[in-house]
Motif scaffolding. Structure first.
Motif, PDB file in Angstrom:
ATOM      1  N   HIS A 316      34.876 114.756  41.999  1.00  0.00           N
ATOM      2  CA  HIS A 316      35.196 113.407  41.512  1.00  0.00           C
ATOM      3  C   HIS A 316      36.180 112.696  42.440  1.00  0.00           C
ATOM      4  N   TYR A 317      37.118 113.443  43.016  1.00  0.00           N
ATOM      5  CA  TYR A 317      37.985 112.819  44.017  1.00  0.00           C
ATOM      6  C   TYR A 317      37.162 112.381  45.227  1.00  0.00           C
ATOM      7  N   ALA A 318      36.172 113.179  45.589  1.00  0.00           N
ATOM      8  CA  ALA A 318      35.288 112.801  46.694  1.00  0.00           C
ATOM      9  C   ALA A 318      34.498 111.543  46.352  1.00  0.00           C
ATOM     10  N   ILE A 319      34.089 111.419  45.086  1.00  0.00           N
ATOM     11  CA  ILE A 319      33.386 110.213  44.637  1.00  0.00           C
ATOM     12  C   ILE A 319      34.306 108.992  44.761  1.00  0.00           C
ATOM     13  N   GLY A 320      35.558 109.149  44.337  1.00  0.00           N
ATOM     14  CA  GLY A 320      36.509 108.047  44.467  1.00  0.00           C
ATOM     15  C   GLY A 320      36.691 107.630  45.915  1.00  0.00           C
ATOM     16  N   ALA A 321      36.789 108.616  46.805  1.00  0.00           N
ATOM     17  CA  ALA A 321      36.929 108.319  48.235  1.00  0.00           C
ATOM     18  C   ALA A 321      35.687 107.615  48.760  1.00  0.00           C
ATOM     19  N   LEU A 322      34.496 108.078  48.338  1.00  0.00           N
ATOM     20  CA  LEU A 322      33.251 107.463  48.791  1.00  0.00           C
ATOM     21  C   LEU A 322      33.140 106.022  48.299  1.00  0.00           C
ATOM     22  N   ALA A 323      33.582 105.772  47.072  1.00  0.00           N
ATOM     23  CA  ALA A 323      33.546 104.409  46.537  1.00  0.00           C
ATOM     24  C   ALA A 323      34.398 103.473  47.382  1.00  0.00           C
ATOM     25  N   VAL A 324      35.599 103.927  47.736  1.00  0.00           N
ATOM     26  CA  VAL A 324      36.484 103.113  48.571  1.00  0.00           C
ATOM     27  C   VAL A 324      35.881 102.914  49.957  1.00  0.00           C
TER      28      VAL A 324
END
Length: 378
Positions: A316-324
Motif C-alpha cells: 500500500h505504501y508502494a501504491i501511494g508512491a505510484l499515485a504520486v
C-alpha cells in the motif's frame, strides 16, 4: 504447487516468445521479453494488493480472475484500451483508430502519449484513494507505528480520504498540469481542466466500485454472523445468503479489475520507450500480466500475507508512491526503472520487517504458539 500455479504462465511465455520470434525475428523476441520484465517489475505490488482481496473469494472467483480476468487485462487494457484512448482524444472513429494503431505507429504513439495527463490523473487518484483508505484505518497490526497510529486517529473522520485526494488533485491541476510539454514538439499546453475532470472521474470510480463491493462484503459478514448464532436457520435466510455472496463476489471481482487497470496505466505508457508496435506491447505486457495474476493466486494459496504480515503495508505504501509518481509524470518524465524500484524496495523492506517480527515472536518459548499467532495474522 509452483508448477500448478505458474504452469499457464510458463506455457504462455514459451508460446508468446516463439510467436514473437516468428513474426518479428530475434529483435522482436527481445523486445517482448523486455516488456514482460517491465510489466512484472512495475506490478509486483499489484499482486500483493490483489492477493489481499482475492483470498476473500471462493475458488470459482479465483479461477474467474485467472481466466476472464486475464482476458480483460491483456486484450482489454493492453490492446483495446490504448486504441479507445486514441479514438476519444483524436475524435476518430473506431475503425480509423485501429488503422492508426496498426499502420501509423508514430502517430499512434503521439496520440496515446498526449492523452497521458488524463490517464495519469484518473489512475493516480484511484490508487491514491486505495492508499489513503488503508493508511487512515485503525489496524491491529501496524508496520510504521509512529506514522500509522496518528493517521489512524485522523482517519476517524469518514470523509478524510476524499478530502485529501481532492486537495492533492487541485494541487496537481494548478501546478504540474498548467504547462505540460507538447509531445514531439516545442512549447507547453495547459491541461488543468483535463486533469481535474479525469481525476474526479478516478475518484468517483473508486467511490462507486469500492463502495458497492464494501457494502456487499459487510452485508455478507453480517449474514454469516447471524447464521452462526442461529441453531436452525430458515430456508429463506440460507437462500439470501447464497445470492448475497454472489453479489459480493461479483463486485469484489469488478473492484479487482479496476485496480488492475489503474496499475496497468504506467506500464502501457512506459512501453512506448521500448516500442510503438501495438501488438508487441500487448504480447509483452500480457505475458507479464499473466505472471502477476499467477503470483497473486500463489500468495493466496500459500497464505503468504498471513505469514508475512507487513507485506500488505509495504504494497500500500508502494501504491501511494505510484499515485504520486503518476501525478508528477503529468509534466515531468520519470524513468520506469525508478517507478519499479520504489515498489520493489518498499515491499522488500516490509518483507524483511515481517521476517524479523516472526523471529521475535518465536524466541520466548518453543515457538509453536507464536507461529500459530503469526500465521493467523494476530
Amino acid at each position: 504447487m509452483l508448477l500448478k500455479t505458474f504452469g499457464w504462465s510458463f506455457a504462455i511465455t514459451a508460446a508468446g516468445l516463439a510467436l514473437a520470434g516468428i513474426l518479428w525475428g530475434w529483435q522482436g523476441l527481445a523486445i517482448v521479453a523486455i516488456l514482460s520484465v517491465l510489466e512484472i517489475s512495475l506490478s509486483f505490488d499489484n499482486a500483493v494488493i490483489n492477493a489481499g482481496i482475492l483470498r476473500k473469494l471462493n475458488p470459482f472467483w479465483q479461477k474467474m480472475f485467472l481466466t476472464v480476468g486475464i482476458l480483460i487485462a491483456v486484450f482489454g487494457m493492453r490492446l483495446v484500451f490504448p486504441v479507445v484512448i486514441v479514438a476519444i482524444t483524436a475524435k476518430l472513429g473506431p475503425i480509423e483508430a485501429v488503422k492508426v494503431a496498426i499502420q501509423d505507429h508514430d502517430r499512434y504513439e503521439q496520440l496515446v502519449t498526449s492523452a497521458h495527463p488524463a490517464i495519469a490523473a484518473f489512475g493516480g487518484m484511484f490508487l491514491l484513494m486505495i492508499f489513503l483508505d488503508f493508511i487512515f484505518e485503525d489496524r491491529d497490526i501496524k508496520w510504521l507505528a509512529w506514522l500509522e497510529k496518528p493517521l489512524a486517529r485522523l482517519g476517524k473522520l469518514d470523509t478524510l480520504s476524499t478530502v485529501v485526494s481532492l486537495v492533492v488533485l487541485l494541487i496537481a491541476a494548478t501546478t504540474v498540469a498548467t504547462s505540460v510539454p507538447v509531445h514531439g514538439g516545442s512549447g507547453t499546453v495547459d491541461k488543468s481542466a483535463t486533469v481535474l475532470l479525469a481525476g474526479i472521474g478516478g475518484l468517483v470510480t473508486y467511490l462507486i466500485v469500492g463502495g458497492i463491493s464494501g457494502f456487499f462484503e459487510d452485508r455478507l459478514e453480517d449474514e454469516e454472523d447471524e447464521e452462526s448464532e442461529e441453531a436452525a436457520p430458515a430456508a429463506k435466510g440460507g437462500a439470501s445468503l447464497v445470492g448475497l455472496a454472489g453479489k459480493a463476489a461479483f463486485f469484489m471481482f469488478l473492484y479487482l479489475e479496476v485496480i488492475d487497470a489503474s496499475f496497468s496505466f504506467d506500464g502501457v505508457i512506459g512501453a512506448f520507450a521500448i516500442t510503438n508496435d501495438i501488438f508487441m506491447m500487448a504480447l509483452g505486457l500480457g505475458i507479464g500480466a499473466m505472471y502477476i495474476r499467477s503470483l497473486t493466486v500463489f500468495l493466496v494459496r500459500k497464505g503468504t500475507l498471513d505469514d508475512y504480515v507487513y507485506l500488505e503495508h509495504g504494497a500500500h505504501y508502494a501504491i501511494g508512491a505510484l499515485a504520486v509518481i503518476l501525478l508528477i509524470t503529468i509534466k515531468h518524465e520519470i524513468n520506469e526503472v525508478v517507478t519499479g524500484l520504489v515498489g520493489v524496495v518498499l515491499i522488500g523492506l516490509s518483507f524483511l520487517s515481517s521476517v524479523v517480527r516472526n523471529r521475535r515472536e518465536t524466541e520466548p518459548g518453543d515457538g509453536s504458539e507464536a507461529k500459530a499467532e503469526v500465521s493467523s495474522g494476530v
